[in-house]
Design a protein around this motif. Sequence first.
Motif, PDB file in Angstrom:
ATOM      1  N   TYR A 100      -1.027 -27.043  51.753  1.00 40.82           N
ATOM      2  CA  TYR A 100      -1.693 -25.743  51.873  1.00 40.82           C
ATOM      3  C   TYR A 100      -0.859 -24.668  51.172  1.00 40.82           C
ATOM      4  CZ  TYR A 100      -4.936 -27.539  55.438  1.00 40.82           C
ATOM      5  OH  TYR A 100      -5.923 -28.228  56.103  1.00 40.82           O
ATOM      6  N   CYS A 101       0.428 -24.665  51.473  1.00 40.76           N
ATOM      7  CA  CYS A 101       1.325 -23.679  50.851  1.00 40.76           C
ATOM      8  C   CYS A 101       1.365 -23.858  49.333  1.00 40.76           C
ATOM      9  CB  CYS A 101       2.742 -23.824  51.413  1.00 40.76           C
ATOM     10  SG  CYS A 101       2.843 -23.735  53.204  1.00 40.76           S
ATOM     11  N   ALA A 102       1.402 -25.122  48.890  1.00 40.13           N
ATOM     12  CA  ALA A 102       1.473 -25.404  47.457  1.00 40.13           C
ATOM     13  C   ALA A 102       0.311 -24.769  46.720  1.00 40.13           C
ATOM     14  CB  ALA A 102       1.481 -26.915  47.227  1.00 40.13           C
ATOM     15  N   ASN A 103      -0.869 -24.808  47.323  1.00 42.24           N
ATOM     16  CA  ASN A 103      -2.054 -24.214  46.704  1.00 42.24           C
ATOM     17  C   ASN A 103      -1.874 -22.710  46.478  1.00 42.24           C
ATOM     18  OD1 ASN A 103      -4.920 -24.013  45.907  1.00 42.24           O
ATOM     19  ND2 ASN A 103      -5.157 -23.019  47.881  1.00 42.24           N
ATOM     20  N   PHE A 104      -1.398 -22.017  47.522  1.00 45.07           N
ATOM     21  CA  PHE A 104      -1.261 -20.562  47.419  1.00 45.07           C
ATOM     22  C   PHE A 104      -0.081 -20.144  46.541  1.00 45.07           C
ATOM     23  CE2 PHE A 104      -3.542 -21.054  51.531  1.00 45.07           C
ATOM     24  CZ  PHE A 104      -4.704 -20.390  51.164  1.00 45.07           C
ATOM     25  N   ILE A 105       0.972 -20.941  46.525  1.00 46.47           N
ATOM     26  CA  ILE A 105       2.110 -20.640  45.643  1.00 46.47           C
ATOM     27  C   ILE A 105       1.678 -20.747  44.184  1.00 46.47           C
ATOM     28  CG2 ILE A 105       4.382 -21.442  44.878  1.00 46.47           C
ATOM     29  CD1 ILE A 105       4.886 -22.351  47.762  1.00 46.47           C
ATOM     30  N   GLY A 106       0.868 -21.770  43.895  1.00 45.60           N
ATOM     31  CA  GLY A 106       0.420 -21.979  42.512  1.00 45.60           C
ATOM     32  C   GLY A 106      -0.366 -20.820  41.945  1.00 45.60           C
ATOM     33  N   TRP A 107      -1.054 -20.062  42.818  1.00 40.88           N
ATOM     34  CA  TRP A 107      -1.869 -18.940  42.339  1.00 40.88           C
ATOM     35  C   TRP A 107      -1.076 -17.648  42.205  1.00 40.88           C
ATOM     36  CZ3 TRP A 107      -6.448 -19.427  40.145  1.00 40.88           C
ATOM     37  CH2 TRP A 107      -7.159 -20.605  40.360  1.00 40.88           C
ATOM     38  N   LEU A 108       0.218 -17.690  42.518  1.00 42.93           N
ATOM     39  CA  LEU A 108       1.052 -16.496  42.316  1.00 42.93           C
ATOM     40  C   LEU A 108       1.289 -16.286  40.822  1.00 42.93           C
ATOM     41  CD1 LEU A 108       3.738 -16.888  45.123  1.00 42.93           C
ATOM     42  CD2 LEU A 108       2.150 -14.980  44.870  1.00 42.93           C
ATOM     43  N   ARG A 109       0.910 -15.114  40.311  1.00 43.83           N
ATOM     44  CA  ARG A 109       1.054 -14.843  38.874  1.00 43.83           C
ATOM     45  C   ARG A 109       2.378 -14.155  38.550  1.00 43.83           C
ATOM     46  NH1 ARG A 109      -5.162 -13.020  37.321  1.00 43.83           N
ATOM     47  NH2 ARG A 109      -6.109 -15.043  37.778  1.00 43.83           N
ATOM     48  N   ASN A 110       3.026 -13.619  39.577  1.00 42.52           N
ATOM     49  CA  ASN A 110       4.329 -12.988  39.389  1.00 42.52           C
ATOM     50  C   ASN A 110       5.394 -14.082  39.364  1.00 42.52           C
ATOM     51  OD1 ASN A 110       6.946 -11.799  40.207  1.00 42.52           O
ATOM     52  ND2 ASN A 110       5.756  -9.904  40.287  1.00 42.52           N
ATOM     53  N   SER A 111       6.085 -14.211  38.225  1.00 43.02           N
ATOM     54  CA  SER A 111       7.057 -15.299  38.047  1.00 43.02           C
ATOM     55  C   SER A 111       8.171 -15.237  39.074  1.00 43.02           C
ATOM     56  CB  SER A 111       7.645 -15.242  36.628  1.00 43.02           C
ATOM     57  OG  SER A 111       6.631 -15.414  35.670  1.00 43.02           O
ATOM     58  N   LYS A 112       8.633 -14.034  39.394  1.00 45.70           N
ATOM     59  CA  LYS A 112       9.721 -13.876  40.360  1.00 45.70           C
ATOM     60  C   LYS A 112       9.278 -14.338  41.747  1.00 45.70           C
ATOM     61  CE  LYS A 112      12.890 -10.430  42.282  1.00 45.70           C
ATOM     62  NZ  LYS A 112      13.278  -8.988  42.276  1.00 45.70           N
ATOM     63  N   MET A 113       8.096 -13.905  42.166  1.00 48.03           N
ATOM     64  CA  MET A 113       7.580 -14.302  43.475  1.00 48.03           C
ATOM     65  C   MET A 113       7.311 -15.809  43.523  1.00 48.03           C
ATOM     66  SD  MET A 113       7.483 -11.685  45.496  1.00 48.03           S
ATOM     67  CE  MET A 113       9.078 -11.299  44.754  1.00 48.03           C
ATOM     68  N   PHE A 114       6.864 -16.358  42.393  1.00 43.13           N
ATOM     69  CA  PHE A 114       6.622 -17.807  42.316  1.00 43.13           C
ATOM     70  C   PHE A 114       7.930 -18.572  42.546  1.00 43.13           C
ATOM     71  CE2 PHE A 114       6.487 -21.777  39.887  1.00 43.13           C
ATOM     72  CZ  PHE A 114       5.347 -22.377  40.409  1.00 43.13           C
ATOM     73  N   ALA A 115       9.014 -18.123  41.892  1.00 39.58           N
ATOM     74  CA  ALA A 115      10.304 -18.801  42.018  1.00 39.58           C
ATOM     75  C   ALA A 115      10.837 -18.698  43.449  1.00 39.58           C
ATOM     76  CB  ALA A 115      11.302 -18.188  41.025  1.00 39.58           C
ATOM     77  N   ILE A 116      10.754 -17.503  44.044  1.00 41.32           N
ATOM     78  CA  ILE A 116      11.225 -17.311  45.420  1.00 41.32           C
ATOM     79  C   ILE A 116      10.436 -18.194  46.383  1.00 41.32           C
ATOM     80  CG2 ILE A 116      11.356 -15.647  47.323  1.00 41.32           C
ATOM     81  CD1 ILE A 116      11.930 -13.485  45.215  1.00 41.32           C
ATOM     82  N   SER A 117       9.109 -18.219  46.193  1.00 40.62           N
ATOM     83  CA  SER A 117       8.261 -19.023  47.077  1.00 40.62           C
ATOM     84  C   SER A 117       8.589 -20.500  46.956  1.00 40.62           C
ATOM     85  CB  SER A 117       6.780 -18.784  46.732  1.00 40.62           C
ATOM     86  OG  SER A 117       6.426 -17.438  46.925  1.00 40.62           O
ATOM     87  N   MET A 118       8.855 -20.968  45.746  1.00 38.80           N
ATOM     88  CA  MET A 118       9.178 -22.383  45.552  1.00 38.80           C
ATOM     89  C   MET A 118      10.486 -22.744  46.248  1.00 38.80           C
ATOM     90  SD  MET A 118       6.955 -24.266  44.103  1.00 38.80           S
ATOM     91  CE  MET A 118       8.063 -25.675  43.957  1.00 38.80           C
ATOM     92  N   ILE A 119      11.473 -21.859  46.184  1.00 39.74           N
ATOM     93  CA  ILE A 119      12.761 -22.115  46.857  1.00 39.74           C
ATOM     94  C   ILE A 119      12.552 -22.228  48.366  1.00 39.74           C
ATOM     95  CG2 ILE A 119      15.017 -21.134  47.393  1.00 39.74           C
ATOM     96  CD1 ILE A 119      14.975 -19.879  44.563  1.00 39.74           C
ATOM     97  N   LEU A 120      11.805 -21.285  48.925  1.00 38.18           N
ATOM     98  CA  LEU A 120      11.528 -21.316  50.367  1.00 38.18           C
ATOM     99  C   LEU A 120      10.689 -22.537  50.736  1.00 38.18           C
ATOM    100  CD1 LEU A 120      10.737 -17.529  50.979  1.00 38.18           C
ATOM    101  CD2 LEU A 120      12.826 -18.761  51.572  1.00 38.18           C
TER     102      LEU A 120
END
Length: 373
Positions: A92-112
């Motif tokens: 579920y989280c993977a789906n919403f992380i993938g739609w993040l267009r902000n590269s910085k937020m994408f990287a932070i979300s992936m780490i968490l």
Amino acid sequence: MGYKFKLFPVKYGLLPYVYLVYLMFPIIVLINETGIKAVVGWMLLFLFFLSYRKLYFDPPMSIYMGWLIIQFIIIIIFTYFYQPSLVLLGFYCANFIGWLRNSKMFAISMILFVFSSVFPIILQYEMLSEHFYLVVMVVVMFLSPFGIHSMSTKMELEEKLNEANEQIEVLIKREERMRIARDLHDTLGHTLSYITLKSQLVAKMTKHQADPQIVTKEVKEIERTSRNALKQVRELVADMRILTIAETISDCKGILNSANITLEVTGLTRCDNITSMTQNIISMCIKEGVTNIVKHSRATHCVIGFSQNNLGIEVTIRDNGVGFNRETKLGNGLKGMSERLEFVEGSLNFFHYDRGLSVNVFIPIVERKFGGT
């Protein structure tokens, strides 16, 4: 009109409801729990569902990240205290992380995301031998946001390209209106002024009982001029219509035949993948090129060639006539052709041969998702 409740936004169709099927796994686990563990589990599951629903409504970035973090925390608790397989709620989280267009937020979300999935598994290292399949599934889960992110980025770029194409078409139409206004002022305006002056002259001649033959001559001149004005209006109206390549080739064949010039067309296949805007520009260029051949070339044969690749469309209009001097200035027609091509980042080139001239038109391709260049 009252507020109408929507579980999920309509634009996503059935997708959010399909994902709900996977909540059956934590439900099955919680059914077998009792006491405080069951109460807390159901509360966490409801909170997880709530976060899932809220994330579909595109909240501000800070709230979006807040709901994602809540999901990460719930996954840690479910994985460590309930069932290791519940780590797969991370899809579920993977789906919403993938739609993040902000590269910085994408990287932070992936780490968490990685931490929330790996940490509880590490704490239960001894169970990996029994649930080794989870390692494979978790790896797939970690890769899926990158695939979704790539797809969403591509869709965003295609959307921007579509918007740019629409804007170009609007600007092309505006430029055409300005051109027609200039033509009306420069040609038809002068013609109508000339008719007015001639009419005034005839009126004076009639008043002073001038020679009828002279008056008749002036009246015929007015008639001839008015016919020219009508022809100019028809030409302007014709230019306003969107031209297709097929229609233009057919018209040019008739014009060239009237001038005893044979026509050969090469490389033209289907035009379905070419937008109306591009076809219109190509058609105008072909018409201008053929008109110049008929007027100036003294040719007996004309070849219109088409070629297309990933970069763009090239149209070659070649004749076997006398050509023209390299130092000759471009006429208004060729200038207009050059201006139209510059507007869409196209190019116009001339190549001289021992017999004849080749006019090469190039228009770059902009691909669109739903058809055309």
